[in-house]
Design an enzyme around this catalytic site. Structure first.
Site, PDB file in Angstrom:
ATOM      1  N   GLY B  18      43.051  43.785  48.111  1.00 57.58           N
ATOM      2  CA  GLY B  18      42.119  42.911  47.392  1.00 57.58           C
ATOM      3  C   GLY B  18      42.823  42.264  46.207  1.00 57.58           C
ATOM      4  CG  PHE B  19      40.784  39.361  43.713  1.00 64.05           C
ATOM      5  CD1 PHE B  19      41.432  38.143  43.843  1.00 64.05           C
ATOM      6  CD2 PHE B  19      39.450  39.443  44.072  1.00 64.05           C
ATOM      7  CE1 PHE B  19      40.762  37.026  44.322  1.00 64.05           C
ATOM      8  CE2 PHE B  19      38.762  38.338  44.556  1.00 64.05           C
ATOM      9  CZ  PHE B  19      39.421  37.126  44.683  1.00 64.05           C
ATOM     10  CD  GLU B 175      27.806  33.128  43.039  1.00 61.49           C
ATOM     11  OE1 GLU B 175      28.428  32.464  42.198  1.00 61.49           O
ATOM     12  OE2 GLU B 175      28.354  33.986  43.765  1.00 61.49           O
TER      13      GLU B 175
END
Lengths: 433, 433
Positions: B18-19, B175
């Site tokens: 991941g990040f 969102e």
């Protein structure tokens, strides 16, 4: 169950949203009929580029377009995602998973599926590539096998994981074999430092004496030369006799240990239930006359890959390619408009605009009119034709440009195993419908 | 089983691409260590845009990048697609589905999964959205329900199919609810002429008194106002008490018939087996010190969503957002280089660059430094930040531009049901791992 708009106008039901069905529906825009399209998928697939999805060169979503989106501005059109169960030609109805739908005119545009010629072992253990889920399964299988090959210490297993066999040397098989060879040349050592290109083998097995037999001798010879230069091992005049998921036997005496066999050796029409067997001819295609009318019917038509329009000019029907389907769809639209108005329909005449197949970057073969050319210019023509066709279907031009950029930079950023493909519990039964 | 390069240099094993894990590995480029990354997927996921995939606004492949591709030029890096089974902290090994791998330094960067807070009914019947297969399942479910709604004659069933409930009013829930409302406003009547926007309902249920509680009061109020203007029905201070796939009960007395409930109500760290329970704190996060060291260990680190760096400055750890993971990854790389060289590591200090959430076209909320702003300019900032981050990960700029074009033209061409989602045999057990 309510299906279609019930406007009182003659209703044209189209089964299948491929090239033929979509063009038929489009060309009926504004006509005094009601158009109802049925497809088990909610999207049109741009089949000519499926092999690019399979090797991870383009995004899966960019070769598919929502069918509803193609027709947002066509008032006499409606779409239903439904599987056709049966056609009742006496009652003029189609039974679907959503209920029955009445038709005045029926167009069967169901296309073709993979033909395993009754070989259940091949159906079970090899991978077909006729639709998007199948192409994504191939993508996952290739990548999973590369991952496994990168870590195994068993050299025989590593070789089996890196041996890719394409069965069938028609355009699809040639394009897939070429794409695999490019993966081997351009990507393998960059992404898998533990693997070397020479560890990987790509085989192409074809039953006929030559590749892409439907094209010219020149195209066939040059395609074979391109593929050989790229390292593909080609067997002509051979048949695959058995494959159990591990060992592949070919009738030229060659035995291969391989975990990936791709089946591009034949197609057969997807004939719906209810069509009498006596109109189904070789390759499971529905026999039609020159007006695309199914033999013995006045208001049932078949177009594209599923149809065999048998006339003195085309005793074996037309080839199963997109241009035939597109032209037959457009032509049938005109004829239906004529029939509704009470005028006589016109016979279909196929305008052969030529054939193209791409083998790799800068390598394609083209037969256009009397022209035969191969190499970089043929590849440019191939690119241009596909861009234009794809762009015509949707505003996917930007995505396609992206793909060209990838193609030039030799990057393929879509090598993603999103849906894990379980090749231990082999194989085709896993494919989503 | 051979895993990693065995160069004799200290080996840093990173669990998770991941990040956090990706930035840690990148910042170790050229360092005198050997880096081995393990991930069960072969791709990095750009999680902030998963909700765009879920509603079909962008292509699934454009939010994922093959991990190998991110590191083709990094010689001290190797990747293995493997699931971690156990960490043996006394023997300094990680057991994986590919075999054991030794580490000198271990970085746990496994991120967070969905937290159902032990509610098995919610886990079974609602749809999470923490990875790409889950986002694609949501996409399929939404589209299948729209297709069904377009043909059903049972009004109560149609309403249930067109009722979408998002549980959880954090950034993800906000969102997703906003994107669903835009689908209702811009797409529904264009693509489904039989359906009207007023037939569709989007609900957002949040346990706290306000939305996106981690952001400023202004951002929270404005987000609620934007969503309300777009037609989203918002319940604050509520909890969902039961859902059986058909009927949803909320503790404010509201009962909803719905076939689509999206669960964005909580996350929990994906703690690998072998990490002692006494270092796992609230939200299943692994407690670390200011050097990202797991409490009680010298050579085991945790970063990003799975870590709770508990210090006097951050008594509850840092928020579970990408910038924290990226900064902790980069910082840990520097510290590992120091440790290997025998110098003292430095304490981590989080640089909060602000928070952004987008609600819809031209509608976003931003808290940056002391600035609080909402609306079109915040949306531009949101776009810019995401383009830059995405482009930094790969050359996906063209695809992203394509997405912006789609966004402006209000087209979403990726509404494709490629893998059919079977919501009769509900639900989350269907999700590919």
């Amino acid at each position: 169950m309510y299906l279609g708009k019930s406007t009182g106008k003659p209703r044209v039901v189209i089964i299948g949203g491929g090239f033929g069905g979509v063009n038929l529906a489009r060309k009926l825009k504004g006509a005094d009929v009601e158009v109802v399209m049925l497809d088990k998928h909610n999207y049109h697939t741009f089949q000519p580029l499926l092999y690019q999805v399979a090797i991870g060169a383009i995004e899966s979503d960019s070769v598919a377009f929502p069918i509803r989106r193609l027709f947002t501005k066509q008032k006499n059109f409606s779409f239903h995602m439904a599987e056709v169960l049966n056609i009742n030609t006496t009652g003029n109805t189609v039974s679907t998973t959503l209920g029955d739908v009445h038709y005045d005119y029926l167009a069967i545009a169901t296309g073709a599926g993979t033909n395993f010629f009754g070989n259940q072992q091949m159906e079970h253990f090899t991978m077909p590539m006729k639709n998007l889920p199948e192409a994504l399964n191939i993508r996952s299988l290739i990548l999973q096998n590369l991952e496994k090959a990168a870590v195994t210490t068993d050299l025989s297993e590593r070789n089996a994981l890196l041996t890719f066999v394409v069965v069938g040397g028609g355009p699809t098989g040639v394009e897939l074999a070429g794409a695999l060879a490019e993966m081997q040349i351009n990507m393998l050592c960059k992404d898998y430092p533990d693997l070397k290109p020479e560890h990987m083998k790509v085989y192409l097995a074809e039953g006929k004496p030559k590749l892409i037999a439907a094209m010219s001798e020149q195209a066939s010879v040059k395609a074979k030369q391109f593929l050989t230069e790229m390292g593909v091992i080609i067997y002509n005049d051979v048949h695959v006799t058995s494959y159990n998921g591990f060992d592949l036997e070919i009738d030229n005496g060659v035995s291969l240990k391989t975990r990936s066999v791709f089946w591009a050796a034949g197609v057969r029409g997807e004939v719906p239930q209810g069509i009498p067997q006596n109109v189904v001819v070789r390759g499971a295609r529905i026999q039609t006359d020159e007006f695309s009318r199914v033999r013995g019917f006045e208001n049932v038509f078949a177009i594209g890959d599923v149809a065999a329009m048998i006339t003195p000019q085309s005793p074996n029907g037309h080839p199963g390619v997109a241009p035939v389907a597109i032209q037959q769809g457009g032509h049938l639209a005109k004829n239906i408009i004529k029939i509704v108005k009470g005028t006589a329909p016109e016979a279909f005449v196929y305008k052969d605009k030529g054939s193209l197949a791409t083998i790799g970057r800068n390598k394609a073969v083209a037969d256009i009119g009397k022209l035969r050319f191969q190499g970089f210019f043929a590849w440019l023509v191939w690119l241009f034709v596909h861009i234009m066709t794809l762009a015509g279907f949707s505003n996917k031009l930007v995505v396609f440009c992206n793909w060209i950029i990838n193609y030039f930079t030799k990057n393929t950023d879509n090598r993603l195993i999103i849906h894990y493909f379980n090749n231990e519990t082999m194989m085709t039964e896993q494919v989503a419908k």
